[in-house]
Structure formats: C-alpha cells, structure tokens
Motif scaffolding. Structure first.
Motif, PDB file in Angstrom:
ATOM      1  N   SER A   1       0.867  -1.181   0.000  1.00 28.48           N
ATOM      2  CA  SER A   1       0.000   0.000   0.000  1.00 28.48           C
ATOM      3  C   SER A   1       0.900   1.227   0.000  1.00 28.48           C
ATOM      4  CB  SER A   1      -0.853  -0.036   1.267  1.00 28.48           C
ATOM      5  OG  SER A   1      -1.120   1.267   1.728  1.00 28.48           O
TER       6      SER A   1
ATOM      7  N   LEU B   1      -5.653   2.731  -3.389  1.00 20.04           N
ATOM      8  CA  LEU B   1      -6.308   2.729  -2.076  1.00 20.04           C
ATOM      9  C   LEU B   1      -7.700   3.333  -2.178  1.00 20.04           C
ATOM     10  CD1 LEU B   1      -3.281   4.000   0.070  1.00 20.04           C
ATOM     11  CD2 LEU B   1      -3.891   1.646  -0.520  1.00 20.04           C
ATOM     12  N   ASP B   2      -8.556   2.963  -1.247  1.00 24.59           N
ATOM     13  CA  ASP B   2      -9.892   3.570  -1.241  1.00 24.59           C
ATOM     14  C   ASP B   2      -9.836   4.944  -0.559  1.00 24.59           C
ATOM     15  OD1 ASP B   2      -9.923   3.183   1.501  1.00 24.59           O
ATOM     16  OD2 ASP B   2     -11.334   1.510   1.466  1.00 24.59           O
TER      17      ASP B   2
ATOM     18  N   ILE C   1      -7.659  -9.768   2.331  1.00 24.14           N
ATOM     19  CA  ILE C   1      -6.319  -9.830   1.738  1.00 24.14           C
ATOM     20  C   ILE C   1      -5.689 -11.199   2.033  1.00 24.14           C
ATOM     21  CG2 ILE C   1      -4.001  -8.808   1.763  1.00 24.14           C
ATOM     22  CD1 ILE C   1      -5.363  -6.121   2.463  1.00 24.14           C
TER      23      ILE C   1
ATOM     24  N   ARG D   1      -7.206   2.589   2.432  1.00 29.20           N
ATOM     25  CA  ARG D   1      -7.071   1.147   2.632  1.00 29.20           C
ATOM     26  C   ARG D   1      -6.876   0.446   1.299  1.00 29.20           C
ATOM     27  NH1 ARG D   1     -12.638   0.712   5.891  1.00 29.20           N
ATOM     28  NH2 ARG D   1     -13.205   1.579   3.875  1.00 29.20           N
ATOM     29  N   ILE D   2      -6.159  -0.675   1.338  1.00 26.54           N
ATOM     30  CA  ILE D   2      -6.011  -1.506   0.149  1.00 26.54           C
ATOM     31  C   ILE D   2      -7.401  -1.970  -0.298  1.00 26.54           C
ATOM     32  CG2 ILE D   2      -5.187  -3.773  -0.642  1.00 26.54           C
ATOM     33  CD1 ILE D   2      -2.730  -3.358   1.202  1.00 26.54           C
TER      34      ILE D   2
ATOM     35  N   THR E   1      -2.242   2.214   9.949  1.00 25.37           N
ATOM     36  CA  THR E   1      -1.120   2.885   9.297  1.00 25.37           C
ATOM     37  C   THR E   1      -0.675   4.070  10.151  1.00 25.37           C
ATOM     38  OG1 THR E   1      -2.492   4.389   7.973  1.00 25.37           O
ATOM     39  CG2 THR E   1      -1.978   2.236   7.010  1.00 25.37           C
TER      40      THR E   1
ATOM     41  N   ASP F   1      -6.134  -2.026   6.759  1.00 30.41           N
ATOM     42  CA  ASP F   1      -6.469  -2.684   5.494  1.00 30.41           C
ATOM     43  C   ASP F   1      -7.462  -3.810   5.770  1.00 30.41           C
ATOM     44  OD1 ASP F   1      -4.796  -1.169   3.760  1.00 30.41           O
ATOM     45  OD2 ASP F   1      -3.043  -2.244   4.533  1.00 30.41           O
TER      46      ASP F   1
ATOM     47  N   ALA G   1       0.133  -5.955   4.402  1.00 34.06           N
ATOM     48  CA  ALA G   1      -0.989  -5.111   4.821  1.00 34.06           C
ATOM     49  C   ALA G   1      -0.617  -4.442   6.136  1.00 34.06           C
ATOM     50  CB  ALA G   1      -2.251  -5.949   4.990  1.00 34.06           C
ATOM     51  N   THR G   2      -1.327  -3.391   6.469  1.00 35.29           N
ATOM     52  CA  THR G   2      -1.045  -2.676   7.707  1.00 35.29           C
ATOM     53  C   THR G   2      -2.296  -2.640   8.571  1.00 35.29           C
ATOM     54  OG1 THR G   2       0.441  -1.280   6.410  1.00 35.29           O
ATOM     55  CG2 THR G   2      -0.017  -0.574   8.656  1.00 35.29           C
TER      56      THR G   2
ATOM     57  N   GLN H   1       0.496   3.467   1.859  1.00 30.56           N
ATOM     58  CA  GLN H   1       0.522   3.830   3.283  1.00 30.56           C
ATOM     59  C   GLN H   1       1.507   2.963   4.070  1.00 30.56           C
ATOM     60  OE1 GLN H   1      -1.912   5.569   5.780  1.00 30.56           O
ATOM     61  NE2 GLN H   1      -1.782   7.077   4.179  1.00 30.56           N
TER      62      GLN H   1
END
Ligand SMILES: *Cc1c(COP(=O)(O)O)cnc(C)c1O
Length: 486
Positions: free
Chosen positions: A185, A211-212, A257, A216-217, A245, A252, A241-242, A187
């Motif tokens: 990401s 990202l949205d 994911i 977020r992913i 963040t 995420d 993924a985080t 982020q």
C-alpha cells in the motif's frame, strides 16, 4: 608479573563500586528521575533550544571519571532538555511511545543480573519468559500456540526479520527476484521499504496498490493485479498489509487480503506495529479481525503497551520458517545447543547475545495486570473520537472518521494559502511547547495529525491541544503579515 597484575587489579576493581558507592550514585539517579516523574505533567512536550545539546562535546570521554553530580548535569542539560520529550502526555505526534515506570525497573534487574537471554541453555528462565510473552501476544492476535517469534528492539527490525523469513520460506533466490512481485500500500511504513532493500529484494517488481478513500487496500484491485501478474508468468511473492497505518491509522481489509494471499500462495505479512495492541479492546478486536490469516506479523510494545523505547515483536505462524531462516552452526556453541522444549532467540533472529528484553514487558504486565493497559487503549480510542468531533466545532476540517487513535485535520483560513497556513500553525504549536503535534501530506494536502497513544495523554491534554489550536489559528488568521504574504 604478579605485582603488575595486582596493580592492574586495583584499578580494574573500580568497575565494581562497593555498596556505599552504589548507594551514593543510585540515590542521585533516583532523585533525578523522581524529580522528573513528579513534574512530567508540567514539562514542555517539545523544547526548541539554540544549543541542541552541543555542550556534551565539551566533556569528552577521558581516562579519569567524573562525579555523578557532574554526569547528571551533563545529561540533564544536553540530553533530557533539548528536543522532544516523549515521556510527556503532550506528545501527540508521529506514533508516541511510552515509558511506563515498571519497565525501567525490569531493565534495571535485567542489567544487574545480566542473564543470558539468547540461549535456553544459558538462561532457561529468561528464554521461557520471552517465549511465554510471545505466545501471549500471538494468542491475542489469534495465532496458534506453536507459532514462533522474537522480541526485537523495534518494529523496523521486526519487519526486517519477517521480510527475510518470507524471502527464504518462498525460496526466492537471486534468479527469481526479477519475476517475483511484492504488493504494498502507499501507506506502508517506510521500514518495510527499507527491509525490502536490506533483504536484497529491491529488484523485485513492487506494485503500489490503489487505495480507497479511507487509505485502505482495495481487495478487488489487489486480486485483479495478482491475477494479471500470474497470467504474465510472474510469481506473487509477498503481500504486506497494515493494521493501523502510521499516517492515518487505516486498517487494510485484513481477512480479505489473507484470502487472496492464500489463493495465490503469496506470503502475507501484517504490520501491526502501531495498531496491534488495540486488540485488547472490544472495538479494536472487531476492527482487527482477519489479522490471524497472516503468515507473519509485527507489533510494538513500545507503542501499544506504552513501554519505553526498545521493544518490537515479530511472530511467524509457521515456526519452522523462522527457524530455518536464522539457523546456525558453531563448534564453540556445541555444549549449548541440545534439543529443548523451548526455542532460543538466537535460533530465531539475527542476534546472538542480546538484552534480556522480556523482563521490561513481563514485570509491568505482572505487577499491574492487563486491565489498566486495556483501559488506557480504550481511553485513547475515545480521545481520538472526542478530538475529531471537537476540532470541527472550532473551525477545522477533519474528514476521516478516526479508525484507531490517529486523527487528521486542517484549517482552511478565510484567505491565503491553505498548506502554508497549516504549516505556520504547526510551527506555532510546536514553538509553544505545551503539546507536540506533527503533520503529513494527504493527496498533496498539508494535513495536521493527532496521534494519541502516550499513556500520559488524557482528556485534559486533548482539551489543551484544542485550546492551543484555537488560540494559534486565530492569531495567525488575524496576522496581517501572513495574509499579505500569501
Ligand atoms: C512505528 C511503526 C513502525 C516502525 O517501528 P519502530 O519501532 O519505530 O522501528 C513500523 N510500522 C508501523 C505501522 C509503525 O507505526
């Protein structure tokens, strides 16, 4: 020769102060730290000084020692004054650390006894304690009992250990690198970028995912990218993924994911350095659902459990992967490496000799129990929501609902450049010193951040922040020199 040896002994025995000497130095150290703790609430969160501690250089390391009073004066003036005061509840920037007192006592005991925590044979108790803590944390996050991990110095090192483990577990050899794909990401914490480089993986194909609107992913976009990569004959290697963040506290979609990673056989790493311990709260537990689908994760007790700096954790679900990555062979260690029921940190990390970091985590958890940690985390989540609501009533924008305890906000002044205004406002707040805040760039906009994670941050701190923001922004808006320049 004997005379010379005895002469040297007289000098070397200075390394072992007697009980009177210990008492004298200890009393000064305790007085100094007690005075700090008694006044920490009223000390500035940031000290802008001219000298920046340069006086330290006037006292070079020499053959002869100095007295404790002089030493403390040097520390106080040059180290404990200039710059950030991370022990302050007013530290509301970056991701604040902690500094709970019982950890300091844990460190004190670890240092005095100096148990060898790297190898079970040397200190079975220390190794058991560290492994027990890792299992406790793994359990909180839904990892199985037989996962393995390591208490590292920091989240950055923990991320590096995880990335290297992923590389070896998926047998990414140099020839595979150009066709192996890493999914990140925008982020992602920069320590992950660094880990990729340090692990020799910078020539992998790195996909920065879209990202949205909450940073977020987007799982569908990830799945589409992986599918396209597979069709091209590339190897999906690592998805990061985080969980919280650093920038905005975004989480995420962890479970979705995880499903994609599993489907395509990629290693799934979750960086929960900041957000992981919110799992102790009801809200956090709900939001972090899916974290258990990862292959490895990172979590920072020196953030989310308010410890003093120096403790991150990496946990790998399949213990054999971590063990295989950090295995070693050394003839001079042959006595120390029998089969035991506990793996040693030396078998699970790049370190051999290490600080017995477990004690600084175990002691406060045992003395206080988990309840106050849980309460402190829930308090932080609520303070973030409170700030998000209140800051809008004093004329600031705060578009994102806080996911955890980071809130982003900015002021749009009547006239003049918005970015420039918020930058000036940040400088004014930092120079004031009562609270310390930081900023970020979101979609190119200079944005102020509240990161609420210091254990000494309470309602009154947030009210102070609101008051300082109101005062400084009104001053700046009415300042003709700002308006005219912009
Ligand atoms: C702080 C942070 C890190 C780095 O951890 P350190 O302990 O500062 O090295 C990594 N990832 C995230 C999301 C963080 O917030």
């Amino acid at each position: 020769m004997r005379d010379r040896i005895l002469e040297l002994e007289r000098s070397s025995r200075l390394l072992e102060p007697n009980s009177d000497a210990r008492e004298k130095v200890r009393r000064r150290v305790v007085d100094y730290s007690e005075d700090f703790l008694d006044h920490v609430e009223s000390l500035p969160a940031y000290n802008v000084t001219e000298d920046k501690g340069i006086g330290l250089l006037d006292a070079p390391i020499g053959e002869e020692g100095i007295g404790i009073d002089d030493a403390i004066r040097l520390i106080s003036e040059n180290v404990d004054t200039p710059g950030l005061n991370p022990a302050s509840g007013g530290h509301l920037a970056y991701i604040p650390g902690g500094g709970i007192y019982y950890s300091a006592l844990g460190d004190y005991l670890a240092d005095v006894f100096n148990r060898y925590a790297g190898i079970f044979y040397a200190s079975p108790g220390a190794v058991r304690m560290e492994n027990m803590l890792i299992r406790w944390i793994g359990g909180l996050l839904g990892y199985p009992e037989d996962a393995a991990g390591n208490l590292t110095t920091s989240g950055s090192l923990a991320n590096l250990i995880a990335v290297v483990t992923a590389r070896d577990a998926l047998a990414i050899r140099s020839a595979d690198i150009p066709r192996s794909v890493i999914y990140l990401s925008g982020q992602v914490h920069h320590s992950v970028d660094k880990a990729i480089r340090v692990a020799g993986l910078s020539e992998c194909i790195v996909r920065k995912l879209p990202l949205d609107d909450r940073f977020r992913i987007i799982p569908e976009a990830l799945a589409a990218q992986v599918t396209a990569d597979v069709a091209e004959g590339l190897k999906p290697f690592l998805i990061v993924a985080t969980a919280g963040t650093t920038d905005v506290g975004a989480i995420d979609p962890l479970g979705e994911i995880g499903e994609i990673a599993r489907r395509f056989g990629a290693w799934y790493h979750i960086d929960a350095a900041y957000g992981g311990f919110f799992v102790l709260t009801e809200e956090g537990k709900r939001k972090l659902k899916g974290i258990e689908t990862s292959d490895s994760l990172v979590i920072d007790p020196h953030k989310g459990l308010f410890l003093p700096y120096g403790l991150g954790v990496v946990i790998v679900k399949r213990a054999a992967a971590l063990r295989e990555c950090y295995r070693f062979n050394a003839n001079y260690m042959q006595d120390a490496m029998s089969e035991t029921d506990e793996l040693s940190p030396a078998e699970l990390s790049p370190e051999l000799t290490k600080h017995f970091r477990g004690l600084r985590l175990w002691l406060p958890l045992k003395l206080l129990g988990v309840a106050p940690f849980r309460a402190c985390l829930e308090e932080k989540l609520m303070l973030a929501k409170y700030f998000h609501r209140e800051v809008q009533t004093i004329g600031f924008e705060s578009r994102l609902e806080p996911e955890l305890s980071v809130v982003t906000y900015r002021r749009v002044p009547q006239a003049g450049d918005v970015n420039e205004f918020n930058k000036k406002l940040l400088e004014a707040v930092v120079a004031d010193g009562r609270v310390f805040i930081s900023s970020t760039l979101l979609n190119g906009e200079f944005t102020l951040r509240l990161a609420c994670l210091a254990f000494r941050t309470h309602l009154s701190t947030i009210d102070t922040l609101l008051a300082v923001l109101k005062e400084k922004s009104e001053l700046l808006e009415s300042d003709p020199s700002f308006r005219d320049r912009n």
